[in-house]
Design a protein around this motif. Structure first.
Motif, PDB file in Angstrom:
ATOM      1  N   PRO A 107       0.824  -1.212   0.000  1.00  0.00           N
ATOM      2  CA  PRO A 107       0.000   0.000   0.000  1.00  0.00           C
ATOM      3  C   PRO A 107       0.857   1.260   0.000  1.00  0.00           C
ATOM      4  O   PRO A 107       1.932   1.304   0.611  1.00  0.00           O
ATOM      5  CB  PRO A 107      -0.808  -0.128   1.306  1.00  0.00           C
ATOM      6  N   ILE A 108       0.382   2.271  -0.705  1.00  0.00           N
ATOM      7  CA  ILE A 108       1.101   3.542  -0.796  1.00  0.00           C
ATOM      8  C   ILE A 108       0.520   4.497   0.242  1.00  0.00           C
ATOM      9  O   ILE A 108      -0.703   4.677   0.294  1.00  0.00           O
ATOM     10  CB  ILE A 108       0.963   4.149  -2.203  1.00  0.00           C
ATOM     11  N   PRO A 109       1.348   5.096   1.060  1.00  0.00           N
ATOM     12  CA  PRO A 109       0.830   6.065   2.028  1.00  0.00           C
ATOM     13  C   PRO A 109       0.060   7.179   1.320  1.00  0.00           C
ATOM     14  O   PRO A 109       0.483   7.663   0.265  1.00  0.00           O
ATOM     15  CB  PRO A 109       2.099   6.610   2.703  1.00  0.00           C
ATOM     16  N   PRO A 110      -1.073   7.578   1.873  1.00  0.00           N
ATOM     17  CA  PRO A 110      -1.898   8.621   1.209  1.00  0.00           C
ATOM     18  C   PRO A 110      -1.126   9.908   0.923  1.00  0.00           C
ATOM     19  O   PRO A 110      -1.323  10.535  -0.116  1.00  0.00           O
ATOM     20  CB  PRO A 110      -3.020   8.854   2.223  1.00  0.00           C
ATOM     21  N   PHE A 115       1.232  13.432  -3.216  1.00  0.00           N
ATOM     22  CA  PHE A 115       2.416  14.106  -3.767  1.00  0.00           C
ATOM     23  C   PHE A 115       2.631  13.708  -5.230  1.00  0.00           C
ATOM     24  O   PHE A 115       2.877  14.562  -6.089  1.00  0.00           O
ATOM     25  CB  PHE A 115       3.653  13.751  -2.938  1.00  0.00           C
ATOM     26  N   ILE A 116       2.513  12.427  -5.527  1.00  0.00           N
ATOM     27  CA  ILE A 116       2.725  11.947  -6.900  1.00  0.00           C
ATOM     28  C   ILE A 116       1.654  12.511  -7.832  1.00  0.00           C
ATOM     29  O   ILE A 116       1.940  12.926  -8.959  1.00  0.00           O
ATOM     30  CB  ILE A 116       2.745  10.408  -6.930  1.00  0.00           C
ATOM     31  N   TRP A 117       0.415  12.552  -7.368  1.00  0.00           N
ATOM     32  CA  TRP A 117      -0.666  13.089  -8.195  1.00  0.00           C
ATOM     33  C   TRP A 117      -0.482  14.581  -8.475  1.00  0.00           C
ATOM     34  O   TRP A 117      -0.970  15.093  -9.483  1.00  0.00           O
ATOM     35  CB  TRP A 117      -2.011  12.857  -7.506  1.00  0.00           C
ATOM     36  N   SER A 118       0.201  15.253  -7.590  1.00  0.00           N
ATOM     37  CA  SER A 118       0.398  16.696  -7.775  1.00  0.00           C
ATOM     38  C   SER A 118       1.464  17.014  -8.815  1.00  0.00           C
ATOM     39  O   SER A 118       1.567  18.157  -9.272  1.00  0.00           O
ATOM     40  CB  SER A 118       0.786  17.347  -6.441  1.00  0.00           C
ATOM     41  N   LEU A 119       2.261  16.030  -9.207  1.00  0.00           N
ATOM     42  CA  LEU A 119       3.352  16.257 -10.157  1.00  0.00           C
ATOM     43  C   LEU A 119       2.836  16.250 -11.590  1.00  0.00           C
ATOM     44  O   LEU A 119       1.918  15.493 -11.936  1.00  0.00           O
ATOM     45  CB  LEU A 119       4.423  15.175 -10.000  1.00  0.00           C
ATOM     46  N   GLU A 160       8.100  -1.053  -9.101  1.00  0.00           N
ATOM     47  CA  GLU A 160       7.173  -0.500  -8.114  1.00  0.00           C
ATOM     48  C   GLU A 160       6.750   0.927  -8.484  1.00  0.00           C
ATOM     49  O   GLU A 160       5.583   1.298  -8.330  1.00  0.00           O
ATOM     50  CB  GLU A 160       7.817  -0.533  -6.726  1.00  0.00           C
ATOM     51  N   LEU A 161       7.693   1.705  -8.973  1.00  0.00           N
ATOM     52  CA  LEU A 161       7.364   3.073  -9.383  1.00  0.00           C
ATOM     53  C   LEU A 161       6.470   3.079 -10.617  1.00  0.00           C
ATOM     54  O   LEU A 161       5.596   3.939 -10.762  1.00  0.00           O
ATOM     55  CB  LEU A 161       8.642   3.861  -9.642  1.00  0.00           C
TER      56      LEU A 161
END
Length: 502
Positions: A107-110, A115-119, A160-161
Motif C-alpha cells: 500500500p502507498i501512504p496517502p 504528492f505523486i498526483w500533484s506532479l 514498483e514506481l
C-alpha cells in the motif's frame, strides 16, 4: 385355474414388495434435498425409473431386441456432459497451477500518493528516475530471483514506481482490423496479447492525455500485412505509406506528438515486417519507442537502449495460453543433448543441418520433424526430453523457440548474431541460456559438452524461475509478460529523461 389365478398375482405382488424394500438405498444429492419435497419426489421417481427401467412389450416378445429408453439416452448425455465439464475444469486448474502467484502490491501512504498526483507527467518521470538511482538494496526477495537479473534492486524499484506512477493514453483512432483488433494466436500473438491486455487495463490506462506519461499507437503489424499487403508482390511500400499517413494524422489531430516529436509514443509489433513498415516516417522510425520481435541492430531501424526487444510467443489456443507449459523431465532421464526441428529458411538453419543432421546420435537436428518420428515423440516431447534446445534465427533474428524452450524447461541455445534479447536491459540471459555465434556452429557439441553439470543445473533452475516472466495470463499478474513488456517501455522512457542539474 382358480388356484393359478390366486397364486400368480400373489407371487407378483410379493416380488414387487421385495424389490421395493430390499433394493439398495437411493443416492439423493444435497441440491435435491434443499429444494423441497416436490423436487425430492421427482428425484426419487427418476432414480427408481433409472434403477428399474420399464420392460417394453417388444422386448418381452423378442429377447434379442434392445430398445434404448429415453431416460437411458438422457443419462448417457448427462454423463458425457459431466465428463466434458470435469475435463474442462481440470485443464483450467492445471493451467492455473502453473502460475506462481506474486505478492500483492504494497500500500502507498496517502501523503505519498497525493504528492505523486500533484506532479506533472514530466516531473513524475524525473522523480522516478531519481528514486531508481538511489534504489534500496534488495538482498533476498521471496518472489524475484536475484541471479536472473542484472540488478534486482534497480528492477524492483523501477517496477514498483511504474505501478505507482505510470499512465498510458491510447489513441482511439484507426479502424479495425489494423487497429484495436488483437491477433491472439500463432507466432505473432505477442503484439495482439499486449494490445488486448493494455486496452483492458484499468490500472495503467488514462483517458486524459494531459495526465499520460506514454502514448500508445494500437496497431497490429500482422493485421496490417493481411489488410494491405498484395500477396507475392514483395512490395512493402504500401505498408510504409499506410503507417506514414497514420502518424501524420495523429500529429495533425493531437498536440502530443509534436511536443516531443514522438519520443514519448510507443508501438508494439511482432511480425517480421514490423520495423520495415515504419521507414517512410522519420520520427516514427527514429524517435518512437518500438517494442519489436525483430530486434536486429544491424539494419539501422531497431535502436538498442531506446527500443524494446519483444518476446515472440507461439499461442496455439487463445483460451489456454499456458497449455503445455512446464513438465520437463528429470535431467538424468533426458536422452537428447540438443534438439532442433523447423523449416530451413534464413542463413543459419541450412548451416546447422549441414554440420549436424544425422551426424551424431546425441544431436537430434532436423528440418521439419519427420512424420515417423513425430508419431513416436511429438515436438513438445522432444523439447521436454532435451538438455538444450537450439534456437537459430530464421529469415529474421527472432525465433519463437526461445520462449518455447523457456516454457518447456529446456535450456535455449540462441544462434543469431546482432539480436538484442528480450528484456536484455534487466535480465541476465547468461544465467539461463547459451548464446553461440553463427561462426561456431561446427563446434556446437563441443561448446555444450564443455559446460559443467553443476553450471547446467544452475541454468535449468534459473530457467524455471524466469518462466513466470514470460507467461501470458488471461488476467495479468504482477511481473508477468504483459507487465514485463510495459516495464521495458517505461524503463526506456526513463533512460531518456534529463534530470535538471539544480
Amino acid at each position: 385355474m382358480t388356484i393359478v389365478g390366486v397364486l400368480v398375482p400373489t407371487y407378483a405382488f410379493a416380488h414387487t414388495v421385495n424389490m421395493w424394500f430390499l433394493s439398495p438405498p437411493l443416492a439423493v444429492s444435497s441440491y435435491v434435498s434443499l429444494n423441497g419435497s416436490m423436487q425430492l419426489r421427482e428425484a426419487l421417481t427418476e432414480a427408481r425409473v433409472q434403477q428399474f427401467p420399464p420392460v417394453s412389450a417388444a422386448s418381452a416378445l423378442s429377447p434379442n431386441t434392445t430398445v434404448p429408453s429415453k431416460n437411458k439416452r438422457a443419462k448417457v448425455s448427462r454423463t458425457r456432459n459431466s465428463v466434458l465439464k470435469r475435463r474442462k475444469k481440470k485443464s483450467k486448474e492445471n493451467d492455473e497451477s502453473k502460475v506462481v502467484l506474486p505478492p500483492p502490491r504494497s500500500p502507498i501512504p496517502p501523503r505519498m500518493q497525493r504528492f505523486i498526483w500533484s506532479l506533472s507527467p514530466n516531473d513524475a518521470l524525473i522523480y522516478a528516475k531519481r528514486e531508481i538511482e538511489h534504489a534500496p538494496v534488495v538482498i533476498d526477495d521471496p518472489y524475484l530471483s536475484a541471479p536472473i537479473f542484472r540488478n534486482i534492486s534497480v528492477f524492483k524499484r523501477s517496477y514498483e514506481l511504474m505501478e505507482t506512477i505510470l499512465k498510458v493514453f491510447i489513441y482511439p483512432d484507426g479502424d479495425k482490423p489494423i487497429f484495436h483488433q488483437p491477433h491472439l494466436y500463432g507466432i505473432y500473438a505477442s503484439e495482439g496479447w499486449f494490445m488486448k491486455l493494455m486496452e483492458a487495463s484499468r490500472e495503467f490506462v488514462s483517458r486524459d492525455p494531459e495526465k499520460a506519461h506514454l502514448f500508445y499507437l494500437p496497431y497490429s503489424a500482422r493485421q496490417l500485412e493481411v489488410a494491405v499487403y498484395v500477396p507475392n508482390s514483395h512490395n512493402l511500400r504500401p505498408l510504409s505509406i499506410f503507417m506514414r499517413d497514420y502518424a501524420n494524422m495523429i500529429a495533425a489531430k493531437y498536440p502530443y506528438w509534436n511536443r516531443t516529436h514522438g519520443r514519448d509514443h510507443f508501438l508494439v509489433a511482432c511480425h517480421d515486417w514490423g520495423p520495415y513498415a515504419l521507414t517512410m516516417h522519420e520520427e516514427l522510425t527514429k524517435n518512437t519507442m518500438k517494442a519489436l520481435c525483430n530486434a536486429d541492430v544491424s539494419e539501422g531501424i531497431f535502436t538498442a537502449g531506446q527500443d524494446v526487444s519483444l518476446p515472440e510467443t507461439t499461442i496455439r489456443s487463445p483460451k489456454r495460453p499456458l497449455r503445455n507449459v512446464g513438465g520437463g523431465i528429470r535431467v538424468s532421464q533426458r536422452p537428447i543433448l540438443a534438439f532442433f526441428a523447423g523449416n530451413l529458411h534464413g542463413r543459419v538453419r541450412p548451416t546447422l543441418l549441414k554440420y549436424w543432421h544425422n551426424k551424431d546420435d546425441d544431436m537430434k537436428i532436423y528440418g521439419p520433424l519427420p512424420i515417423g518420428i513425430s508419431r513416436k515423440m511429438t515436438y513438445v516431447q522432444h523439447m521436454k526430453s532435451s538438455k538444450y534446445c537450439i534456437c537459430p534465427m530464421g529469415y529474421e533474428v527472432n525465433s519463437p523457440r526461445i520462449v518455447e524452450a523457456i516454457y518447456y524447461e529446456c535450456v535455449p541455445v540462441i544462434i543469431a548474431d546482432n539480436f538484442v534479447l528480450p528484456f536484455n536491459e534487466v535480465l541476465d540471459w547468461s544465467a539461463f541460456s547459451v548464446v553461440v555465434a553463427e561462426k561456431d556452429i561446427p563446434k556446437l557439441k563441443e561448446i555444450l559438452l564443455a559446460i559443467p553439470l553443476r553450471r547446467y543445473l544452475t541454468m535449468l533452475a534459473n530457467l524455471k524461475t524466469v518462466q513466470k516472466h514470460f507467461l501470458w495470463n488471461p488476467r495479468p499478474l504482477r511481473y508477468d509478460l504483459f507487465h514485463m513488456i510495459l516495464h521495458s517501455i517505461w524503463f526506456s522512457r526513463l533512460n531518456h529523461v534529463q534530470i535538471p542539474q539544480s
